[in-house]
Design a protein around this motif. Structure first.
Motif, PDB file in Angstrom:
ATOM      1  N   LEU A 126      78.444  34.216  36.048  1.00  0.00           N
ATOM      2  CA  LEU A 126      77.498  35.153  35.459  1.00  0.00           C
ATOM      3  C   LEU A 126      78.265  36.189  34.643  1.00  0.00           C
ATOM      4  CD1 LEU A 126      76.420  37.867  37.942  1.00  0.00           C
ATOM      5  CD2 LEU A 126      77.536  35.853  38.849  1.00  0.00           C
ATOM      6  N   THR A 127      77.617  36.650  33.612  1.00  0.00           N
ATOM      7  CA  THR A 127      78.205  37.671  32.743  1.00  0.00           C
ATOM      8  C   THR A 127      77.342  38.921  32.815  1.00  0.00           C
ATOM      9  OG1 THR A 127      79.112  36.013  31.228  1.00  0.00           O
ATOM     10  CG2 THR A 127      78.854  38.255  30.378  1.00  0.00           C
ATOM     11  N   ILE A 128      77.981  40.047  33.060  1.00  0.00           N
ATOM     12  CA  ILE A 128      77.278  41.327  33.101  1.00  0.00           C
ATOM     13  C   ILE A 128      77.812  42.198  31.969  1.00  0.00           C
ATOM     14  CG2 ILE A 128      76.902  43.446  34.422  1.00  0.00           C
ATOM     15  CD1 ILE A 128      76.924  41.768  36.946  1.00  0.00           C
ATOM     16  N   SER A 129      76.907  42.549  31.067  1.00  0.00           N
ATOM     17  CA  SER A 129      77.260  43.444  29.956  1.00  0.00           C
ATOM     18  C   SER A 129      76.856  44.861  30.333  1.00  0.00           C
ATOM     19  CB  SER A 129      76.531  43.009  28.678  1.00  0.00           C
ATOM     20  OG  SER A 129      76.891  41.679  28.351  1.00  0.00           O
ATOM     21  N   HIS A 130      77.793  45.774  30.227  1.00  0.00           N
ATOM     22  CA  HIS A 130      77.546  47.130  30.726  1.00  0.00           C
ATOM     23  C   HIS A 130      78.257  48.145  29.845  1.00  0.00           C
ATOM     24  CE1 HIS A 130      77.164  50.456  33.592  1.00  0.00           C
ATOM     25  NE2 HIS A 130      76.288  49.711  34.245  1.00  0.00           N
ATOM     26  N   PRO A 131      77.606  49.265  29.555  1.00  0.00           N
ATOM     27  CA  PRO A 131      78.217  50.266  28.668  1.00  0.00           C
ATOM     28  C   PRO A 131      79.473  50.918  29.245  1.00  0.00           C
ATOM     29  CG  PRO A 131      76.156  51.098  29.628  1.00  0.00           C
ATOM     30  CD  PRO A 131      76.227  49.650  29.950  1.00  0.00           C
ATOM     31  N   LYS A 132      79.667  50.840  30.568  1.00  0.00           N
ATOM     32  CA  LYS A 132      80.866  51.460  31.151  1.00  0.00           C
ATOM     33  C   LYS A 132      82.128  50.634  30.923  1.00  0.00           C
ATOM     34  CE  LYS A 132      78.692  54.157  34.855  1.00  0.00           C
ATOM     35  NZ  LYS A 132      78.642  54.391  36.327  1.00  0.00           N
ATOM     36  N   ILE A 133      81.959  49.378  30.501  1.00  0.00           N
ATOM     37  CA  ILE A 133      83.123  48.554  30.168  1.00  0.00           C
ATOM     38  C   ILE A 133      83.477  48.817  28.702  1.00  0.00           C
ATOM     39  CG2 ILE A 133      84.055  46.212  30.030  1.00  0.00           C
ATOM     40  CD1 ILE A 133      83.429  47.107  32.873  1.00  0.00           C
ATOM     41  N   VAL A 183      82.454  36.444  37.957  1.00  0.00           N
ATOM     42  CA  VAL A 183      81.687  37.477  37.262  1.00  0.00           C
ATOM     43  C   VAL A 183      82.529  38.003  36.106  1.00  0.00           C
ATOM     44  CG1 VAL A 183      80.435  39.652  37.461  1.00  0.00           C
ATOM     45  CG2 VAL A 183      80.624  38.133  39.458  1.00  0.00           C
ATOM     46  N   THR A 184      82.020  37.859  34.898  1.00  0.00           N
ATOM     47  CA  THR A 184      82.713  38.390  33.723  1.00  0.00           C
ATOM     48  C   THR A 184      82.049  39.701  33.309  1.00  0.00           C
ATOM     49  OG1 THR A 184      83.297  36.181  32.950  1.00  0.00           O
ATOM     50  CG2 THR A 184      83.402  37.963  31.336  1.00  0.00           C
ATOM     51  N   LEU A 185      82.818  40.770  33.294  1.00  0.00           N
ATOM     52  CA  LEU A 185      82.321  42.093  32.909  1.00  0.00           C
ATOM     53  C   LEU A 185      82.767  42.393  31.486  1.00  0.00           C
ATOM     54  CD1 LEU A 185      83.321  44.065  36.142  1.00  0.00           C
ATOM     55  CD2 LEU A 185      81.124  43.007  35.639  1.00  0.00           C
ATOM     56  N   LYS A 186      81.828  42.808  30.662  1.00  0.00           N
ATOM     57  CA  LYS A 186      82.169  43.140  29.281  1.00  0.00           C
ATOM     58  C   LYS A 186      81.231  44.237  28.779  1.00  0.00           C
ATOM     59  CE  LYS A 186      79.329  39.633  27.003  1.00  0.00           C
ATOM     60  NZ  LYS A 186      79.304  38.520  26.046  1.00  0.00           N
ATOM     61  N   ASN A 187      81.529  44.749  27.619  1.00  0.00           N
ATOM     62  CA  ASN A 187      80.705  45.789  27.006  1.00  0.00           C
ATOM     63  C   ASN A 187      79.426  45.180  26.427  1.00  0.00           C
ATOM     64  OD1 ASN A 187      80.067  47.573  24.305  1.00  0.00           O
ATOM     65  ND2 ASN A 187      80.834  48.823  26.000  1.00  0.00           N
ATOM     66  N   LYS A 188      78.371  45.987  26.374  1.00  0.00           N
ATOM     67  CA  LYS A 188      77.112  45.512  25.779  1.00  0.00           C
ATOM     68  C   LYS A 188      77.272  45.254  24.291  1.00  0.00           C
ATOM     69  CE  LYS A 188      73.406  47.104  28.752  1.00  0.00           C
ATOM     70  NZ  LYS A 188      72.136  47.835  28.820  1.00  0.00           N
TER      71      LYS A 188
END
Length: 365
Positions: free
Chosen positions: A135-142, A360-365
């Motif tokens: 799953l990939t989660i796009s988040h402004p904190k990244i 889990v892949t975390l990246k910027n929105k």
């Protein structure tokens, strides 16, 4: 403990009675020798988990391994067979309600048992096939341009059954993913044996750019908390017991122990110490969300449920934990992910709930 044993012997004993009563009906006139043999088999299998613990605690490792494989494979078959027989009996009962007295259907036993044997064999091999959930989660904190790969294992249950070959299957998948962060969300250990150190050392050789972190589950408590912590640490994990760390400058990782362990830390207290501008991951074994801390983390990683492990017990886990597997959005930019687990507890079988390693892949929105 006494209440648990009472429930265990009552429920498991009734399941054996229901199953073996059906098997006995296959023979028109079973002799006393057959009946006694069936009763002795039932008593032995019902007490197998206790025999496993006894031989384990007294250092009879090979004996414990043999009993655990036989006893827990039988347990898995019993769970599946009782479910199949129950469905068959309910269908027969429903059909008989609409039939005349002269046309009542008799009990069908052979077909449910054959189906149960086939499903049990399938469940055994399904437990060996470790899947990768992505799953990939796009988040402004990244930060923009940054991508962090978090690999989660959960409910590995290293012990008498989940050992060298099964562990290799799990951690070969982990190693291929080349994680930036590797986390374990509890129940990493499930045994009191003293020779788990070599197994842990093999896991330690897997690299993770920003480190490996773990929280404690209920089975670490059952196996002995301090021994479990030591083995988890020897596998290369930093055990977070009401603690949090910052890695890579942009990621907070906090961990709280299962309530059975008895650590006195509130989630909010632990999370409040971490830099709020960073993306925060909370490692928590059970998939329950503390309403007091929902604004203090961005992703909670949990396990515990195994998604029932053997169908139809996923129905029970669903009623107890409304999110018993998969991803749930808690609010804007905050999530809960529940792993099905990477190993097995009890029966080395999984029916329609394959083991997983989560990426889990975390990246910027």
């Amino acid at each position: 403990m006494k209440s648990f044993l009472f429930i265990y012997f009552s429920v498991y004993g009734l399941m054996h009675y229901y199953l073996l009563r059906g098997i006995i009906t296959l023979s028109a006139h079973p002799g006393p020798v057959v009946r006694v043999a069936i009763v002795l088999l039932a008593l032995l299998m019902i007490n197998a988990p206790m025999l496993v613990r006894y031989t384990e605690r007294h250092g009879y490792e090979q004996t414990a391994i043999v009993i655990s494989h036989v006893g827990y494979l039988w347990m898995g078959f019993v769970l599946i067979a009782v479910s199949a027989l129950l469905v068959s009996d309910l269908c027969r009962f429903g059909i008989n309600l609409f039939m005349s007295d002269g046309g009542k259907l008799g009990r069908v036993v052979v077909l449910p048992l054959v189906i149960s044997l086939l499903l049990s064999a399938y469940a055994y091999f399904e437990a060996l096939h470790v899947t990768t959930e992505r799953l990939t989660i796009s988040h402004p904190k990244i930060p923009a341009g940054v991508s962090i790969k978090v690999v989660q294992v959960s409910d590995v249950h290293i012990g008498l059954i989940v050992r060298h070959d099964r562990l290799k299957r799990i951690f070969d998948v982990v190693s291929k993913e080349q994680p930036d962060v590797l986390v374990s969300t509890g129940d990493f250990v499930d045994s009191q044996l003293d020779n788990l150190d070599v197994i842990a050392a093999n896991i330690n050789s897997i690299p993770a750019t920003y480190g490996k972190f773990a929280c404690l589950g209920n089975h670490e408590f059952y196996a002995g908390t301090e021994r479990s912590v030591r083995i988890t640490q020897e596998a290369g994990f930093t055990v977070l017991r009401g603690q949090g760390v910052t890695v890579g400058g942009v990621l907070n990782i906090a961990g709280v122990s299962d309530y059975t362990v008895g650590d006195e830390f509130s989630e909010r207290e632990v999370l409040s110490r971490l830099p709020r501008q960073n993306f925060t991951i909370l490692l928590k074994h059970r998939p329950t969300v503390d309403t007091d801390s929902t604004g203090d983390f961005d992703l909670q990683l949990s396990g515990h449920t195994h998604k029932g492990q053997i169908f139809p017990f996923n129905i029970l886990t669903y009623f107890h934990y409304p999110i018993h597997a998969g991803l749930l959005r808690l609010r804007d930019d905050a999530y809960l992910y529940v792993s099905r687990g990477s190993g097995t507890w009890g029966p080395p079988m999984r029916l329609f709930s394959p083991p997983e390693v989560t990426v889990v892949t975390l990246k910027n929105k």
